[in-house]
Design an enzyme around this catalytic site. Structure first.
Site, PDB file in Angstrom:
ATOM      1  N   CYS A 142       5.931  -0.402   7.288  1.00 60.16           N
ATOM      2  CA  CYS A 142       5.568   0.791   6.530  1.00 60.16           C
ATOM      3  C   CYS A 142       6.761   1.242   5.700  1.00 60.16           C
ATOM      4  O   CYS A 142       7.891   1.259   6.196  1.00 60.16           O
ATOM      5  CB  CYS A 142       5.152   1.895   7.505  1.00 60.16           C
ATOM      6  SG  CYS A 142       4.656   3.431   6.721  1.00 60.16           S
ATOM      7  N   LEU A 143       6.498   1.609   4.449  1.00 69.09           N
ATOM      8  CA  LEU A 143       7.577   2.097   3.590  1.00 69.09           C
ATOM      9  C   LEU A 143       8.203   3.379   4.125  1.00 69.09           C
ATOM     10  O   LEU A 143       9.361   3.674   3.831  1.00 69.09           O
ATOM     11  CB  LEU A 143       7.061   2.315   2.161  1.00 69.09           C
ATOM     12  CG  LEU A 143       6.592   1.064   1.419  1.00 69.09           C
ATOM     13  CD1 LEU A 143       6.070   1.432   0.037  1.00 69.09           C
ATOM     14  CD2 LEU A 143       7.687   0.021   1.333  1.00 69.09           C
ATOM     15  N   HIS A 169      -2.364   7.420   7.146  1.00 71.11           N
ATOM     16  CA  HIS A 169      -1.428   8.342   6.496  1.00 71.11           C
ATOM     17  C   HIS A 169      -2.152   9.595   6.014  1.00 71.11           C
ATOM     18  O   HIS A 169      -1.618  10.704   6.121  1.00 71.11           O
ATOM     19  CB  HIS A 169      -0.756   7.678   5.288  1.00 71.11           C
ATOM     20  CG  HIS A 169       0.370   6.771   5.633  1.00 71.11           C
ATOM     21  ND1 HIS A 169       1.524   7.194   6.252  1.00 71.11           N
ATOM     22  CD2 HIS A 169       0.520   5.437   5.427  1.00 71.11           C
ATOM     23  CE1 HIS A 169       2.336   6.170   6.415  1.00 71.11           C
ATOM     24  NE2 HIS A 169       1.758   5.084   5.924  1.00 71.11           N
ATOM     25  N   HIS A 183      -4.416   1.204   7.680  1.00 73.42           N
ATOM     26  CA  HIS A 183      -3.041   1.699   7.747  1.00 73.42           C
ATOM     27  C   HIS A 183      -2.850   2.870   6.775  1.00 73.42           C
ATOM     28  O   HIS A 183      -2.350   3.929   7.163  1.00 73.42           O
ATOM     29  CB  HIS A 183      -2.077   0.549   7.409  1.00 73.42           C
ATOM     30  CG  HIS A 183      -0.640   0.952   7.372  1.00 73.42           C
ATOM     31  ND1 HIS A 183       0.253   0.594   8.347  1.00 73.42           N
ATOM     32  CD2 HIS A 183       0.068   1.688   6.465  1.00 73.42           C
ATOM     33  CE1 HIS A 183       1.447   1.092   8.042  1.00 73.42           C
ATOM     34  NE2 HIS A 183       1.357   1.759   6.906  1.00 73.42           N
ATOM     35  N   GLU A 184      -3.250   2.684   5.528  1.00 75.86           N
ATOM     36  CA  GLU A 184      -3.062   3.736   4.523  1.00 75.86           C
ATOM     37  C   GLU A 184      -3.923   4.967   4.830  1.00 75.86           C
ATOM     38  O   GLU A 184      -3.490   6.097   4.624  1.00 75.86           O
ATOM     39  CB  GLU A 184      -3.350   3.213   3.115  1.00 75.86           C
ATOM     40  CG  GLU A 184      -2.414   2.117   2.643  1.00 75.86           C
ATOM     41  CD  GLU A 184      -0.940   2.452   2.786  1.00 75.86           C
ATOM     42  OE1 GLU A 184      -0.550   3.633   2.627  1.00 75.86           O
ATOM     43  OE2 GLU A 184      -0.163   1.526   3.072  1.00 75.86           O
ATOM     44  N   GLN A 188       3.051   9.898   1.201  1.00 78.72           N
ATOM     45  CA  GLN A 188       4.340   9.228   1.326  1.00 78.72           C
ATOM     46  C   GLN A 188       5.280   9.554   0.159  1.00 78.72           C
ATOM     47  O   GLN A 188       6.482   9.307   0.252  1.00 78.72           O
ATOM     48  CB  GLN A 188       4.154   7.714   1.439  1.00 78.72           C
ATOM     49  CG  GLN A 188       3.497   7.288   2.741  1.00 78.72           C
ATOM     50  CD  GLN A 188       3.286   5.800   2.774  1.00 78.72           C
ATOM     51  OE1 GLN A 188       2.276   5.303   2.301  1.00 78.72           O
ATOM     52  NE2 GLN A 188       4.261   5.088   3.317  1.00 78.72           N
ATOM     53  N   GLY A 223       0.840  -1.190   0.000  1.00 75.34           N
ATOM     54  CA  GLY A 223       0.000   0.000   0.000  1.00 75.34           C
ATOM     55  C   GLY A 223       0.873   1.237   0.000  1.00 75.34           C
ATOM     56  O   GLY A 223       2.041   1.192   0.390  1.00 75.34           O
TER      57      GLY A 223
END
Length: 172
Positions: free
Chosen positions: A95-96, A141, A137-138, A50, A45
């Site tokens: 997470c990225l 953000h 999660h996304e 991000q 994701g």
């Protein structure tokens, strides 16, 4: 085009994203770039924030049983809203924007989300388990939050200490 994924503690990650008003070629290019970036980084994701774009856009691509991410299965969500959530599950998340760190996070088991696709068509998705985790999660953000904020006080302190040490080691 692969874009740079910003990482913690970049202050931009704390920015609340704004709704998309125009569904145009610029949006389509961003969505395509986000997909290339996510796959390049081995993510499932990615939120626009991000890649330094504070818009309510996210993508999700859950790998199949052979660990392949099929672009046909890609979820592109613009201006998403969770309209229902229930149940509870704990899942180990990464997470990225917080590379190399994974921790258990408690989330809703089952959710319903409304959003728009790249063409401005309204969509509704009901999901549970890992897909529900990815959505939640996304979407955090988009609100300017990271999954590490869901950790207990002690786990958060441990994370901060390890992260500072890792950043210090990187500079050497």
């Amino acid at each position: 085009m692969i874009r740079e994924v910003i990482t913690y503690p970049n202050k931009l990650l704390r920015t609340k994203s704004e709704d998309v008003m125009e569904f145009n070629e610029e949006l389509h290019t961003l969505l395509d770039d986000m997909y290339e970036t996510m796959v390049d980084q081995s993510g499932v994701g990615l939120a626009a924030i991000q890649v330094s774009i504070p818009l309510n856009i996210l993508i999700i691509s859950i790998p199949d049983e052979n660990d392949v991410q099929n672009k046909e299965e890609l979820i592109e969500a613009i201006n998403p809203v969770i309209t229902h959530k229930d149940g509870e599950q704990v899942f180990t998340e990464g997470c990225l924007s917080v590379p190399g760190f994974h921790e258990d996070v408690k989330r809703a088991q089952h959710i319903i989300v409304e959003y728009f696709n790249r063409n401005g068509e309204k969509q509704t998705m009901e999901c549970e388990d890992f897909l529900a985790v990815a959505w939640q999660h996304e979407m955090e953000h988009l609100e300017g939050h990271l999954f590490i904020e869901n950790l207990s006080f002690l786990k958060r302190k441990k994370f901060e200490k390890e992260w500072k040490r890792r950043l210090k080691d990187k500079k050497k």
